[in-house]
Motif scaffolding. Structure first.
Motif, PDB file in Angstrom:
ATOM      1  N   PHE A   6       8.609 -20.729   0.727  1.00 52.71           N
ATOM      2  CA  PHE A   6       8.245 -19.326   0.602  1.00 52.71           C
ATOM      3  C   PHE A   6       8.524 -18.835  -0.821  1.00 52.71           C
ATOM      4  O   PHE A   6       9.554 -19.162  -1.418  1.00 52.71           O
ATOM      5  N   ASP A   7       7.594 -18.033  -1.353  1.00 52.60           N
ATOM      6  CA  ASP A   7       7.804 -17.444  -2.683  1.00 52.60           C
ATOM      7  C   ASP A   7       8.753 -16.260  -2.611  1.00 52.60           C
ATOM      8  O   ASP A   7       9.502 -15.997  -3.551  1.00 52.60           O
ATOM      9  N   TYR A   8       8.708 -15.526  -1.490  1.00 54.94           N
ATOM     10  CA  TYR A   8       9.542 -14.334  -1.330  1.00 54.94           C
ATOM     11  C   TYR A   8      10.085 -14.267   0.095  1.00 54.94           C
ATOM     12  O   TYR A   8       9.451 -14.746   1.040  1.00 54.94           O
ATOM     13  N   ASP A   9      11.246 -13.642   0.225  1.00 49.65           N
ATOM     14  CA  ASP A   9      11.762 -13.336   1.553  1.00 49.65           C
ATOM     15  C   ASP A   9      11.009 -12.155   2.151  1.00 49.65           C
ATOM     16  O   ASP A   9      10.733 -12.127   3.349  1.00 49.65           O
ATOM     17  N   LEU A  10      10.703 -11.185   1.299  1.00 48.75           N
ATOM     18  CA  LEU A  10      10.049  -9.959   1.759  1.00 48.75           C
ATOM     19  C   LEU A  10       8.978  -9.530   0.768  1.00 48.75           C
ATOM     20  O   LEU A  10       9.252  -9.405  -0.428  1.00 48.75           O
ATOM     21  N   LEU A  11       7.771  -9.317   1.277  1.00 48.42           N
ATOM     22  CA  LEU A  11       6.671  -8.783   0.460  1.00 48.42           C
ATOM     23  C   LEU A  11       6.279  -7.435   1.055  1.00 48.42           C
ATOM     24  O   LEU A  11       6.003  -7.336   2.254  1.00 48.42           O
ATOM     25  N   VAL A  12       6.269  -6.415   0.217  1.00 52.03           N
ATOM     26  CA  VAL A  12       5.938  -5.060   0.642  1.00 52.03           C
ATOM     27  C   VAL A  12       4.639  -4.629  -0.026  1.00 52.03           C
ATOM     28  O   VAL A  12       4.498  -4.745  -1.251  1.00 52.03           O
ATOM     29  N   ILE A  13       3.712  -4.155   0.767  1.00 50.31           N
ATOM     30  CA  ILE A  13       2.427  -3.680   0.236  1.00 50.31           C
ATOM     31  C   ILE A  13       2.472  -2.165   0.143  1.00 50.31           C
ATOM     32  O   ILE A  13       2.526  -1.474   1.160  1.00 50.31           O
ATOM     33  N   GLY A  14       2.489  -1.632  -1.082  1.00 48.72           N
ATOM     34  CA  GLY A  14       2.525  -0.188  -1.284  1.00 48.72           C
ATOM     35  C   GLY A  14       3.874   0.283  -1.781  1.00 48.72           C
ATOM     36  O   GLY A  14       4.923  -0.175  -1.314  1.00 48.72           O
ATOM     37  N   SER A  15       3.855   1.221  -2.737  1.00 48.58           N
ATOM     38  CA  SER A  15       5.099   1.697  -3.362  1.00 48.58           C
ATOM     39  C   SER A  15       5.399   3.151  -3.049  1.00 48.58           C
ATOM     40  O   SER A  15       6.118   3.819  -3.791  1.00 48.58           O
ATOM     41  N   GLY A  16       4.835   3.672  -1.955  1.00 52.74           N
ATOM     42  CA  GLY A  16       5.167   5.025  -1.521  1.00 52.74           C
ATOM     43  C   GLY A  16       6.566   5.059  -0.917  1.00 52.74           C
ATOM     44  O   GLY A  16       7.315   4.077  -0.985  1.00 52.74           O
ATOM     45  N   PRO A  17       6.958   6.174  -0.310  1.00 51.69           N
ATOM     46  CA  PRO A  17       8.322   6.297   0.239  1.00 51.69           C
ATOM     47  C   PRO A  17       8.684   5.188   1.217  1.00 51.69           C
ATOM     48  O   PRO A  17       9.790   4.647   1.172  1.00 51.69           O
ATOM     49  N   ALA A  18       7.768   4.833   2.125  1.00 51.90           N
ATOM     50  CA  ALA A  18       8.047   3.786   3.103  1.00 51.90           C
ATOM     51  C   ALA A  18       8.237   2.434   2.423  1.00 51.90           C
ATOM     52  O   ALA A  18       9.169   1.684   2.734  1.00 51.90           O
ATOM     53  N   GLY A  19       7.366   2.116   1.488  1.00 52.89           N
ATOM     54  CA  GLY A  19       7.460   0.848   0.774  1.00 52.89           C
ATOM     55  C   GLY A  19       8.700   0.757  -0.097  1.00 52.89           C
ATOM     56  O   GLY A  19       9.371  -0.292  -0.162  1.00 52.89           O
ATOM     57  N   GLN A  20       9.013   1.846  -0.795  1.00 52.65           N
ATOM     58  CA  GLN A  20      10.219   1.867  -1.636  1.00 52.65           C
ATOM     59  C   GLN A  20      11.464   1.591  -0.815  1.00 52.65           C
ATOM     60  O   GLN A  20      12.289   0.748  -1.166  1.00 52.65           O
ATOM     61  N   ARG A  21      11.618   2.332   0.288  1.00 56.44           N
ATOM     62  CA  ARG A  21      12.826   2.184   1.090  1.00 56.44           C
ATOM     63  C   ARG A  21      12.901   0.798   1.728  1.00 56.44           C
ATOM     64  O   ARG A  21      13.983   0.208   1.827  1.00 56.44           O
ATOM     65  N   ALA A  22      11.758   0.258   2.159  1.00 59.26           N
ATOM     66  CA  ALA A  22      11.744  -1.088   2.733  1.00 59.26           C
ATOM     67  C   ALA A  22      12.187  -2.115   1.696  1.00 59.26           C
ATOM     68  O   ALA A  22      13.010  -2.993   1.980  1.00 59.26           O
ATOM     69  N   ALA A 327       7.058  12.053   4.500  1.00 54.30           N
ATOM     70  CA  ALA A 327       7.775  11.178   3.578  1.00 54.30           C
ATOM     71  C   ALA A 327       9.150  10.785   4.117  1.00 54.30           C
ATOM     72  O   ALA A 327       9.555   9.620   4.052  1.00 54.30           O
ATOM     73  N   SER A 328       9.861  11.757   4.671  1.00 54.82           N
ATOM     74  CA  SER A 328      11.223  11.488   5.149  1.00 54.82           C
ATOM     75  C   SER A 328      11.232  10.502   6.312  1.00 54.82           C
ATOM     76  O   SER A 328      12.057   9.581   6.364  1.00 54.82           O
ATOM     77  N   THR A 329      10.315  10.672   7.264  1.00 53.66           N
ATOM     78  CA  THR A 329      10.263   9.751   8.403  1.00 53.66           C
ATOM     79  C   THR A 329       9.762   8.378   7.966  1.00 53.66           C
ATOM     80  O   THR A 329      10.213   7.353   8.477  1.00 53.66           O
ATOM     81  N   SER A 330       8.842   8.335   7.004  1.00 55.91           N
ATOM     82  CA  SER A 330       8.319   7.061   6.514  1.00 55.91           C
ATOM     83  C   SER A 330       9.412   6.233   5.852  1.00 55.91           C
ATOM     84  O   SER A 330       9.468   5.002   6.017  1.00 55.91           O
ATOM     85  N   MET A 331      10.283   6.881   5.107  1.00 58.00           N
ATOM     86  CA  MET A 331      11.380   6.180   4.451  1.00 58.00           C
ATOM     87  C   MET A 331      12.297   5.522   5.479  1.00 58.00           C
ATOM     88  O   MET A 331      12.701   4.366   5.331  1.00 58.00           O
ATOM     89  N   GLU A 332      12.614   6.252   6.533  1.00 58.66           N
ATOM     90  CA  GLU A 332      13.491   5.693   7.572  1.00 58.66           C
ATOM     91  C   GLU A 332      12.793   4.573   8.329  1.00 58.66           C
ATOM     92  O   GLU A 332      13.420   3.571   8.704  1.00 58.66           O
ATOM     93  N   GLN A 333      11.491   4.688   8.544  1.00 59.32           N
ATOM     94  CA  GLN A 333      10.745   3.611   9.192  1.00 59.32           C
ATOM     95  C   GLN A 333      10.809   2.338   8.367  1.00 59.32           C
ATOM     96  O   GLN A 333      10.983   1.234   8.908  1.00 59.32           O
ATOM     97  N   GLY A 334      10.671   2.465   7.038  1.00 58.05           N
ATOM     98  CA  GLY A 334      10.758   1.301   6.160  1.00 58.05           C
ATOM     99  C   GLY A 334      12.109   0.618   6.258  1.00 58.05           C
ATOM    100  O   GLY A 334      12.208  -0.619   6.317  1.00 58.05           O
ATOM    101  N   ARG A 335      13.159   1.413   6.267  1.00 53.59           N
ATOM    102  CA  ARG A 335      14.516   0.861   6.365  1.00 53.59           C
ATOM    103  C   ARG A 335      14.718   0.139   7.690  1.00 53.59           C
ATOM    104  O   ARG A 335      15.229  -0.992   7.733  1.00 53.59           O
ATOM    105  N   LEU A 336      14.316   0.778   8.785  1.00 51.54           N
ATOM    106  CA  LEU A 336      14.513   0.191  10.110  1.00 51.54           C
ATOM    107  C   LEU A 336      13.701  -1.095  10.286  1.00 51.54           C
ATOM    108  O   LEU A 336      14.176  -2.053  10.909  1.00 51.54           O
ATOM    109  N   ALA A 337      12.486  -1.115   9.752  1.00 50.44           N
ATOM    110  CA  ALA A 337      11.640  -2.300   9.876  1.00 50.44           C
ATOM    111  C   ALA A 337      12.286  -3.509   9.209  1.00 50.44           C
ATOM    112  O   ALA A 337      12.322  -4.610   9.777  1.00 50.44           O
ATOM    113  N   VAL A 338      12.805  -3.319   8.011  1.00 49.78           N
ATOM    114  CA  VAL A 338      13.406  -4.438   7.279  1.00 49.78           C
ATOM    115  C   VAL A 338      14.715  -4.885   7.926  1.00 49.78           C
ATOM    116  O   VAL A 338      15.008  -6.087   8.003  1.00 49.78           O
TER     117      VAL A 338
END
Length: 369
Positions: A6-22, A327-338
């Protein structure tokens, strides 16, 4: 498959609030993380088109028009006469640039790799990255993938959008001037926010929605209070009305206007019209079929309680999974997903996520209504 393949452990598509927090959550778990962003700037719609600029425009509007002081000085009080779009955008542009810089610094400080490219699936754990400068492309593999691609404004192909007379929320910051009259089609969060801001600036606003009340997910008493404030600012509410046609016409030789035809047979004429009937998931370039994923008719992906899609190891977060799309809920979703992706226990109660709606006046809520 061997771990080192694997090249990466985690690949995130998008740099909005959800992507940043993930991405940052992954980095704090000592994972090798990359964010792939197809736009030339970081931050997604939140920083560049939505959350940050709209709230900054709201603050600039309230400050320049003296809204908060009217109870003391009277309804006609204003700090600046003849407020222009340039007045509002002066503050907005500076805040956007600052937020982009903060985002970049935060990701770099956490050793998150940034790749300016368009991502598309070549398999459940494989992504093709086409660099935005057109110079090259490459294929990478990741143990876990988080899709945080965000959304795009929904555009009816039968409506003659020109970005000025008939426009979407993405076009607001390119308007040539403040109109004297504005029709807002769609009274969701975005429609209510902009309708109330323009009304506070003295624009005669007509807000049109097919539902029988504003913001049905908000407590009814709170929604009624928002209606009261809109009407105080001379906004007209046309509820239980649907628009079947918008056209740009020359109103009696006085320049171009927008004519809106309602299903009830009524006609509304305004200088400009904001079309705000929802957003569509920005999944068109992702080749979701390559990973075995199928979006709904609005480009949204279905996820379970851990934000995992039907394909193990692929998660989706933020606006592209639907309500509440804040934005606030998206950030928490990113954290929880990871956290779930890497087996880390995370304490959170999505049912108690706080909601904020930056209308005039603003609305906030948490828990059941």
């Amino acid at each position: 498959m061997a771990a080192d393949s694997f090249d990466y452990d985690l690949l995130v598509i998008g740099s909005g609030p959800a992507g940043q927090r993930a991405a940052i959550q992954g980095a704090k778990l000592d994972k090798k993380v990359v964010i792939v962003e197809r736009k030339t700037v970081l931050g997604g719609c939140s920083v560049n088109l939505g959350t940050i600029p709209s709230k900054t425009l709201r603050e600039a509007a309230l400050e320049l028009c003296g809204y908060r002081s009217r109870e003391f000085y009277g309804a006609s009080y204003t700090v600046k006469q003849n407020i222009t779009m340039q007045d509002l955008l002066f503050r907005t542009n500076r805040v956007i640039q600052h937020e982009i810089d903060v985002t970049r610094h935060q990701l770099m400080r956490n050793d998150v790799e940034l790749v300016p490219a368009t991502a598309s699936f070549a398999g459940p754990d494989t992504m093709r990255l086409d660099y935005v400068d057109g110079s090259t492309s490459r294929t990478v593999k990741a143990k876990k993938i988080v899709i945080a691609a965000g959304t795009e404004t929904t555009r009816d192909p039968h409506i003659p959008f020109d970005g000025n007379k008939i426009f979407t929320s993405d076009d607001i910051f390119h308007l040539d001037r403040l109109p004297r009259t504005l029709a807002v089609v769609g009274a969701g969060v975005i429609g209510c926010e902009y309708a109330s801001v323009f009304a506070a600036l003295g624009v005669r606003v007509t807000l049109i929605d097919k539902r029988d009340r504003l913001l049905p997910f908000v407590d009814e008493e709170v929604a009624d209070e928002l209606c009261h404030h809109l009407r105080e600012n001379r906004a007209t509410l046309r509820l239980r009305e649907s628009v079947n046609k918008l056209e740009i016409v020359d109103a009696n030789g006085n320049g171009a206007r927008v004519r809106l035809h309602l299903d009830s047979g009524k006609t509304i004429i305004a200088e400009k019209a904001l079309y705000s009937v929802g957003r569509t998931g920005a999944t068109g370039q992702l080749n979701l079929a390559g990973a075995g994923l199928v979006p709904d008719n609005r480009g949204r992906l279905a996820v379970d309680e851990h934000y995992q899609t039907q394909v193990p190891g692929i998660y989706a977060v933020g606006d592209m999974i639907g309500f509440p799309a804040l934005a606030s809920t998206s950030m928490e979703q990113g954290r929880l997903a990871v956290c779930h992706a890497f087996g880390v226990r995370a304490c959170s109660t999505p049912a108690h996520f706080p909601y904020g709606i930056y209308a005039v006046p603003e609305i906030s809520m948490v828990g059941e209504n």
